[in-house]
Design a protein around this motif. Structure first.
Motif, mmCIF file in Angstrom:
data_model
loop_
_atom_site.group_PDB
_atom_site.id
_atom_site.type_symbol
_atom_site.label_atom_id
_atom_site.label_comp_id
_atom_site.label_asym_id
_atom_site.label_seq_id
_atom_site.Cartn_x
_atom_site.Cartn_y
_atom_site.Cartn_z
ATOM 1 N N GLU A 109 59.984 12.236 93.450
ATOM 2 C CA GLU A 109 61.376 12.633 93.274
ATOM 3 C C GLU A 109 62.333 11.577 93.824
ATOM 4 O OE1 GLU A 109 64.412 16.221 94.702
ATOM 5 O OE2 GLU A 109 62.237 16.513 94.826
ATOM 6 N N ALA A 110 62.028 11.046 95.010
ATOM 7 C CA ALA A 110 62.891 10.027 95.612
ATOM 8 C C ALA A 110 62.895 8.754 94.773
ATOM 9 C CB ALA A 110 62.410 9.726 97.028
ATOM 10 N N ALA A 161 67.211 6.083 88.883
ATOM 11 C CA ALA A 161 68.348 6.527 88.071
ATOM 12 C C ALA A 161 69.670 5.993 88.596
ATOM 13 C CB ALA A 161 68.384 8.055 88.035
ATOM 14 N N GLN A 162 69.712 5.743 89.910
ATOM 15 C CA GLN A 162 70.941 5.222 90.522
ATOM 16 C C GLN A 162 70.965 3.697 90.570
ATOM 17 O OE1 GLN A 162 71.181 7.090 94.368
ATOM 18 N NE2 GLN A 162 71.416 9.162 93.531
ATOM 19 N N GLU A 176 62.263 8.447 91.487
ATOM 20 C CA GLU A 176 62.973 8.664 90.227
ATOM 21 C C GLU A 176 64.482 8.724 90.440
ATOM 22 O OE1 GLU A 176 61.721 8.484 87.327
ATOM 23 O OE2 GLU A 176 59.599 8.466 87.879
ATOM 24 N N GLU A 177 64.897 9.359 91.531
ATOM 25 C CA GLU A 177 66.338 9.440 91.828
ATOM 26 C C GLU A 177 66.915 8.061 92.106
ATOM 27 O OE1 GLU A 177 69.297 11.415 95.195
ATOM 28 O OE2 GLU A 177 67.294 12.268 94.868
#
Length: 289
Positions: free
Chosen positions: A248-249, A255-256, A251-252
């Protein structure tokens, strides 16, 4: 991870001529069973055992347990007939003891093809001699039908004239060579057996060592060893939760547009994400059983 991945945490040997043992195996929590025609079957029971294991494979009464048949060695009088019968029965795999070369793998493969073995019947090669350790890569790479290496640690210790000691220091060189061969060729590899069925603490310690080494699972000689083996070779709840956080970290951050990701103060790279995804895939495959 391959789409056809399946758990092989616990792989239990069952004596092929023992009707009661084969019946009991239907309810055991083993990921896979090796229905044995070799060490556990006396010479006068070989033919009876062969008939029993082939009937067991055909019965459809073992649920989602992976059923394999261990034949007698290439240098024995029973080997050829074992391969003919096992090939016709079509188990998930035929386990072949004391494989020492690529040529022997080819010999087994041709015999299975001649017996009409279905495509899903794989070869599991037992590597249990110094020669096999030194040629483990060529054995593992010899055939696409060969999917699993199985450590024969008792025979390896005998051939090395080594003692069975906690931590298995005399065997570490051979274990490492076989592991390198399996990973270099994309094969599954199973750790060898633990002989003292009453020493469950020692057994669990060896399971932990095997998992830390990188083995996919362990071969077992008694049902009392199943619980610890299944637990040790499965991702823990903490590992699964941490893997989800890592993915999750990552992928986040991606995305940023961030180039650096940290989780609990530790840098996360692609390799950590790959490991996390494998952990989740293994956990999902176990849950799906």
């Amino acid at each position: 991870m391959s789409e056809d991945y399946r758990p092989r945490r616990s792989v239990l040997y069952m004596p092929g001529a023992n009707e009661r043992a084969l019946e009991k195996a239907k309810g055991l929590a083993a990921d896979a069973l090796i229905l044995d025609l070799e060490d556990s079957v006396s010479p006068d029971k070989k033919a009876e055992g062969r008939d029993r294991v082939c009937a067991a494979v055909a019965s459809g009464e073992y649920g989602n347990r992976e059923l394999t048949i261990r034949v007698n060695g290439l240098d024995t009088e029973w080997h050829a007939e074992d391969l003919r019968a096992a090939g016709a029965a079509g188990p998930a795999a035929v386990v072949v003891p004391k494989v020492n070369s690529a040529a022997e793998v080819h010999q087994v493969e041709k015999a299975l093809e001649a017996a009409g073995a279905p495509d899903h019947t794989a070869i599991w090669a037992m590597v249990e001699t110094p020669v096999a350790m030194l040629h483990a890569e060529e054995i593992a790479a010899a055939s696409e039908r060969l999917t699993v290496l199985v450590m024969g640690t008792n025979d390896l210790a005998k051939e090395l004239r080594a003692e069975h000691v906690p931590g298995r220091a005399p065997l570490l060189g051979g274990l490492s060579l076989a592991l390198l061969a399996a990973r270099a060729t994309g094969k599954v590899i199973l750790d060898g057996v633990y002989n003292d069925v009453k020493d469950l603490d020692g057994f669990e310690a060896e399971c932990v060592q095997g998992r830390q080494f990188g083995f996919d699972g362990k071969t077992l000689i008694h049902p009392t060893q199943l619980e610890a083996c299944n637990r040790v070779f499965a991702p823990s709840e903490d590992e699964v939760a941490h893997s989800r956080v890592v993915i999750e970290a990552f992928e986040e951050a991606k995305a940023q547009g961030k180039g650096v990701v940290t989780v609990n103060g530790r840098l996360i790279e692609n390799l950590h994400v790959d490991i996390a995804r494998r952990v989740l895939a293994v956990a999902e495959a176990i849950a799906a059983r």
